[in-house]
Scaffold this motif. Structure first.
Motif, mmCIF file in Angstrom:
data_model
loop_
_atom_site.group_PDB
_atom_site.id
_atom_site.type_symbol
_atom_site.label_atom_id
_atom_site.label_comp_id
_atom_site.label_asym_id
_atom_site.label_seq_id
_atom_site.Cartn_x
_atom_site.Cartn_y
_atom_site.Cartn_z
ATOM 1 N N GLU A 109 0.839 -1.200 0.000
ATOM 2 C CA GLU A 109 0.000 0.000 0.000
ATOM 3 C C GLU A 109 0.873 1.249 0.000
ATOM 4 O O GLU A 109 0.582 2.240 -0.698
ATOM 5 C CB GLU A 109 -0.913 0.004 1.224
ATOM 6 N N ASP A 110 1.945 1.208 0.782
ATOM 7 C CA ASP A 110 2.840 2.354 0.868
ATOM 8 C C ASP A 110 3.508 2.628 -0.481
ATOM 9 O O ASP A 110 3.666 3.788 -0.878
ATOM 10 C CB ASP A 110 3.896 2.090 1.945
ATOM 11 N N VAL A 111 3.881 1.570 -1.190
ATOM 12 C CA VAL A 111 4.460 1.737 -2.528
ATOM 13 C C VAL A 111 3.475 2.469 -3.433
ATOM 14 O O VAL A 111 3.836 3.396 -4.161
ATOM 15 C CB VAL A 111 4.842 0.373 -3.132
ATOM 16 N N ALA A 112 2.209 2.058 -3.379
ATOM 17 C CA ALA A 112 1.191 2.677 -4.241
ATOM 18 C C ALA A 112 0.981 4.144 -3.888
ATOM 19 O O ALA A 112 0.990 5.015 -4.758
ATOM 20 C CB ALA A 112 -0.128 1.911 -4.120
ATOM 21 N N LEU A 113 0.802 4.422 -2.594
ATOM 22 C CA LEU A 113 0.449 5.772 -2.181
ATOM 23 C C LEU A 113 1.625 6.741 -2.258
ATOM 24 O O LEU A 113 1.427 7.959 -2.266
ATOM 25 C CB LEU A 113 -0.127 5.739 -0.766
ATOM 26 N N ARG A 114 2.846 6.217 -2.318
ATOM 27 C CA ARG A 114 4.036 7.059 -2.452
ATOM 28 C C ARG A 114 4.620 7.010 -3.859
ATOM 29 O O ARG A 114 5.747 7.446 -4.079
ATOM 30 C CB ARG A 114 5.098 6.633 -1.434
ATOM 31 N N SER A 115 3.848 6.493 -4.812
ATOM 32 C CA SER A 115 4.363 6.275 -6.167
ATOM 33 C C SER A 115 4.523 7.550 -6.978
ATOM 34 O O SER A 115 5.176 7.543 -8.024
ATOM 35 C CB SER A 115 3.438 5.318 -6.922
ATOM 36 N N GLY A 116 3.909 8.632 -6.537
ATOM 37 C CA GLY A 116 3.963 9.862 -7.302
ATOM 38 C C GLY A 116 2.865 9.987 -8.329
ATOM 39 O O GLY A 116 2.786 10.984 -9.048
ATOM 40 N N VAL A 117 1.988 8.986 -8.425
ATOM 41 C CA VAL A 117 0.835 9.048 -9.323
ATOM 42 C C VAL A 117 -0.428 9.017 -8.463
ATOM 43 O O VAL A 117 -0.403 8.519 -7.326
ATOM 44 C CB VAL A 117 0.824 7.871 -10.335
ATOM 45 N N PRO A 118 -1.550 9.550 -8.964
ATOM 46 C CA PRO A 118 -2.795 9.465 -8.190
ATOM 47 C C PRO A 118 -3.120 8.000 -7.892
ATOM 48 O O PRO A 118 -3.138 7.167 -8.814
ATOM 49 C CB PRO A 118 -3.826 10.096 -9.122
ATOM 50 N N ALA A 119 -3.349 7.677 -6.635
ATOM 51 C CA ALA A 119 -3.531 6.273 -6.259
ATOM 52 C C ALA A 119 -4.527 6.134 -5.126
ATOM 53 O O ALA A 119 -4.668 7.015 -4.276
ATOM 54 C CB ALA A 119 -2.194 5.658 -5.843
ATOM 55 N N SER A 120 -5.226 5.002 -5.125
ATOM 56 C CA SER A 120 -6.132 4.626 -4.041
ATOM 57 C C SER A 120 -5.922 3.156 -3.720
ATOM 58 O O SER A 120 -5.707 2.340 -4.619
ATOM 59 C CB SER A 120 -7.603 4.850 -4.432
ATOM 60 N N VAL A 121 -5.996 2.845 -2.445
ATOM 61 C CA VAL A 121 -5.930 1.470 -1.977
ATOM 62 C C VAL A 121 -7.352 0.996 -1.710
ATOM 63 O O VAL A 121 -8.162 1.736 -1.127
ATOM 64 C CB VAL A 121 -5.091 1.382 -0.695
#
Length: 280
Positions: free
Chosen positions: A140-152
């Motif tokens: 989840e942290d990878v997704a939310l810190r990816s620099g792209v709009p993201a939702s878990v």
């Protein structure tokens, strides 16, 4: 035409892909063996645990849904598949100079440690101390810190066509304690896919999405209640000397935020969903 890659295109991913294809999207399904993907989902053959970009990676990707399934609770596999696998796909997107409009990363309500029937929302502490939960939180942290709009999207226990384990356990005379109540949370496969499709539709309209959603039905229920109801439908009964349930934990997850966004489950409770399975 919007283009989406569903990485880990299994049961839920395939249902999602067909729904998006019907909407007019171009859908790519990534899995190790994509030969069984239905018509309407373009195949990408790749192993998410390997860093090499697939030769048939699409030239344009607007949306990414990351939803692989490990199949077993193995810490090393969770690390390679959920954490490093997502890093690989994000790397392929960056290498291809593609601009994602939104990333949906599918996680699990297993990240919550609450075990005394507490109500859980997206703002509740996610502190499950199991090793696999730690890997899910890292992903989840990878997704939310990816620099792209993201939702878990943290899904509850998925059931639906082909997922009949609980039905067969009850048929075999499962033993379930009534007290203390062991609350369970579930979502029908079609509703899980429907929630993901709904969130993508919001992203397509440039609406602001929350960083996290709980994907569960309207009715957390005790395992004793669910299995007793199933036993009545099957014309059997739970057995005091039957095989014990190995499920653990007890929490009640709320889908209020998902519902506030406009999503409505087709199967709001276990009765509607399991009745459909039993009919089939």
């Amino acid at each position: 035409m919007k283009q989406v890659v569903i990485a880990g295109c299994g049961d839920v991913g395939t249902a999602l892909g067909l729904a998006l294809h019907a909407r007019g999207w171009q859908v790519y399904g990534l899995r190790r063996d994509p030969s069984l993907l239905p018509e309407g989902i373009l195949p990408i053959a790749a192993d998410l645990t390997q860093p090499a970009k697939p030769a048939d990676w699409p030239a344009k990707v607007d949306y990414l849904v990351y939803c692989p399934a490990a199949g077993k609770r193995d810490v090393e596999l969770y690390q390679r598949l959920y954490v490093e696998g997502l890093q690989h796909v994000l790397g392929w997107i960056s290498e291809s100079r593609q601009q994602l409009q939104h990333l949906l990363q599918v996680s699990s309500t297993a990240v919550y440690a609450q075990s005394e029937g507490e109500w859980v929302t997206e703002n509740s502490r996610a502190e499950a101390d199991t090793p696999t939960a730690a890997q899910l939180l890292a992903a989840e942290d990878v997704a939310l810190r990816s620099g792209v709009p993201a939702s878990v999207v943290r899904l509850g226990g998925i059931y639906g066509p082909g997922r009949n384990r609980l039905i067969e356990q009850v048929r075999a005379g499962l033993q379930v304690a009534e007290v203390p109540p062991q609350y369970t949370n579930r979502i029908h496969r079609d509703d899980a896919a429907g929630l993901l499709a709904h969130l993508l539709a919001l992203a397509e309209r440039r609406e602001l999405l929350a960083p996290c959603y709980l994907g569960v039905d309207d009715e957390p229920a005790s395992l004793f209640e669910v299995t007793s109801w199933l036993a009545a439908q099957l014309g059997t009964r739970l057995q005091a000397d039957g095989a014990r349930s190995t499920r653990s934990g007890s929490k009640r997850c709320s889908n209020a935020l998902a519902r506030e966004s406009g999503w409505q489950p087709a199967y709001p409770g276990y009765r509607e969903g399991y009745a459909e399975l039993l009919k089939d």
